[in-house]
Design an enzyme around this catalytic site. Structure first.
Site, short mmCIF file in Angstrom:
data_model
loop_
_atom_site.label_atom_id
_atom_site.label_comp_id
_atom_site.label_asym_id
_atom_site.label_seq_id
_atom_site.Cartn_x
_atom_site.Cartn_y
_atom_site.Cartn_z
N GLN A 109 32.07 30.30 39.32
CA GLN A 109 31.16 29.52 39.77
C GLN A 109 31.90 29.13 41.07
O GLN A 109 31.14 29.13 41.97
CB GLN A 109 31.42 28.20 39.18
CG GLN A 109 32.54 27.44 38.54
CD GLN A 109 33.02 26.20 37.61
OE1 GLN A 109 32.79 26.95 37.01
NE2 GLN A 109 33.08 24.73 38.57
N CYS B 271 29.56 24.68 35.91
CA CYS B 271 29.57 24.53 34.61
C CYS B 271 29.18 25.43 33.05
O CYS B 271 29.16 26.71 32.71
CB CYS B 271 31.87 25.10 33.86
SG CYS B 271 30.98 22.53 34.22
N HIS C 181 34.45 20.16 30.65
CA HIS C 181 34.18 21.39 31.20
C HIS C 181 33.47 21.90 30.11
O HIS C 181 33.60 22.08 29.18
CB HIS C 181 35.30 21.70 32.15
CG HIS C 181 35.10 23.09 32.63
ND1 HIS C 181 35.05 23.34 33.59
CD2 HIS C 181 35.73 24.50 31.88
CE1 HIS C 181 34.61 24.41 34.02
NE2 HIS C 181 35.66 25.54 33.13
N ASN D 64 35.55 31.26 30.26
CA ASN D 64 35.74 30.76 31.90
C ASN D 64 34.80 30.86 32.64
O ASN D 64 34.26 32.15 32.55
CB ASN D 64 36.92 30.43 32.31
CG ASN D 64 36.66 28.90 32.74
OD1 ASN D 64 36.02 27.98 33.23
ND2 ASN D 64 37.82 28.38 32.99
#
Length: 333
Positions: A132, A138, A276, A300
């Site tokens: 990102q 996110c 997150h 992630n």
């Protein structure tokens, strides 16, 4: 990492004799009903309006506290603004998955056979890890990832979807571009928009630009999206039954930023403060299963140089570690 903005429901009980409505909120009330497809009988409207107004007041007070530095999270109105805390607890009852749109239908989770390990990557459901960068998107990566998995499940085609499409075009639904966003709002955008483009036609730029979505380029449609009850058993069942799940976790710690591998351990990680968004893609264990070193496998959006080639292992069956089960949802195509 830019903190994600999460919607927090602040519901107060209302006495049976609902107070007189605040007429200055009429326009806001009507717009909220329209945007959330709410209809009531005359008596229902009187009661629901009273609950909704209490929530509006609480949100205003919380926002004023933010301005004074008293709070570290953001609250906004969402589609549950007409529900009391007790009603929310009943809706999110254990052993069910709740439809966020199209009424309040409750889908029983059933009793799927749970394997000892699961990795949806090995079955073609997961696209490569992306980065990102300096954009706090996110939430968009997690939403795109969960839709990618369902698209593969339905069509057998693994197509990276456009995170940039979500960043640019869902702001009217309450997301904040590179300053964070709510997965619920992003799912709602895709559902109401009628589609989402692929990464190939709408590539990621790590910044907010004007919306350039073109319907003829859409590669997927979402009919509805479901929220998973806040417990690890329900999360396990949803993951096994449906595929990758968009989740929220507490990732505000330096240990998370510098994580390089193994089962993550952070004594200060909280189960009630997700900040997150990420994608849950599997689970397993290290060493002997009986030793209790069980983990959730999470994708992630910090690139392949972070963690275990872009993934982190979050402790499993340890009291909702880091809030792994506190904010989970997935789409239905």
């Amino acid at each position: 990492m830019t903190p994600t903005v999460f919607l927090v429901i602040l519901c107060l009980g209302v006495a049976s004799g609902a107070p007189k409505p605040d007429y200055s909120l009429d326009a806001e009330w009507e717009e909220w009903k329209r945007s959330n497809e709410k209809t009531y009988t005359q008596e229902e409207e009187r009661q629901k309006r009273a609950v909704w107004e209490e929530n509006v007041k609480m949100i205003k007070l919380h926002s004023e506290g933010n301005g004074l530095g008293m709070n570290n999270f953001t609250v906004e109105m969402n589609e549950f603004g007409d529900m009391t805390g007790e009603e929310m607890r009943k809706m999110m009852m254990e052993g069910s998955v709740v439809t966020l749109k199209n009424g309040k239908h409750i889908q029983k989770r059933g009793d799927p056979k749970i394997p000892k390990t699961l990795d949806w990557r090995t079955q073609g459901y997961v696209t490569p890890v992306r980065r990102q960068g300096g954009c706090g998107a996110c939430w968009a990566f997690a939403v795109a990832g969960s839709i990618e998995g369902q698209l593969f499940k339905k069509t057998g085609k693994l197509i990276p979807l456009s995170v940039q499409n979500l960043i640019d075009c869902s702001r009217s639904f309450g997301t904040n571009g590179c300053k964070g966003g709510m997965m619920y709002n992003a799912f709602q955008y895709v559902k109401n928009n009628g589609g989402l483009e692929a990464e190939a036609t709408y590539p990621y730029e790590a910044k907010v630009r004007r919306c350039r979505y073109r319907p003829e380029r859409s590669v997927v449609k979402v009919t509805r999206f479901l929220v998973v009850p806040r417990n690890e058993e329900a999360l396990m069942n949803a993951l096994v039954t449906h595929g990758p799940i968009a989740i929220g976790i507490d990732a505000r710690h330096e240990s998370f930023t510098k994580y390089t591998g193994g089962i993550y351990h952070e004594p200060n990680c909280r189960p009630d403060s997700p900040n997150h968004s990420a994608l849950l893609v599997g689970f397993g264990y290290e060493g002997r299963e009986s030793e209790g070193r069980k983990y959730w496998l999470v994708k992630n959006s910090h690139g392949e140089n972070w963690g275990e080639k872009g993934y982190i292992k979050i402790p499993r069956d340890q009291n909702n570690y880091c809030g792994i089960a506190s904010y989970a949802m997935y789409p239905i195509l």
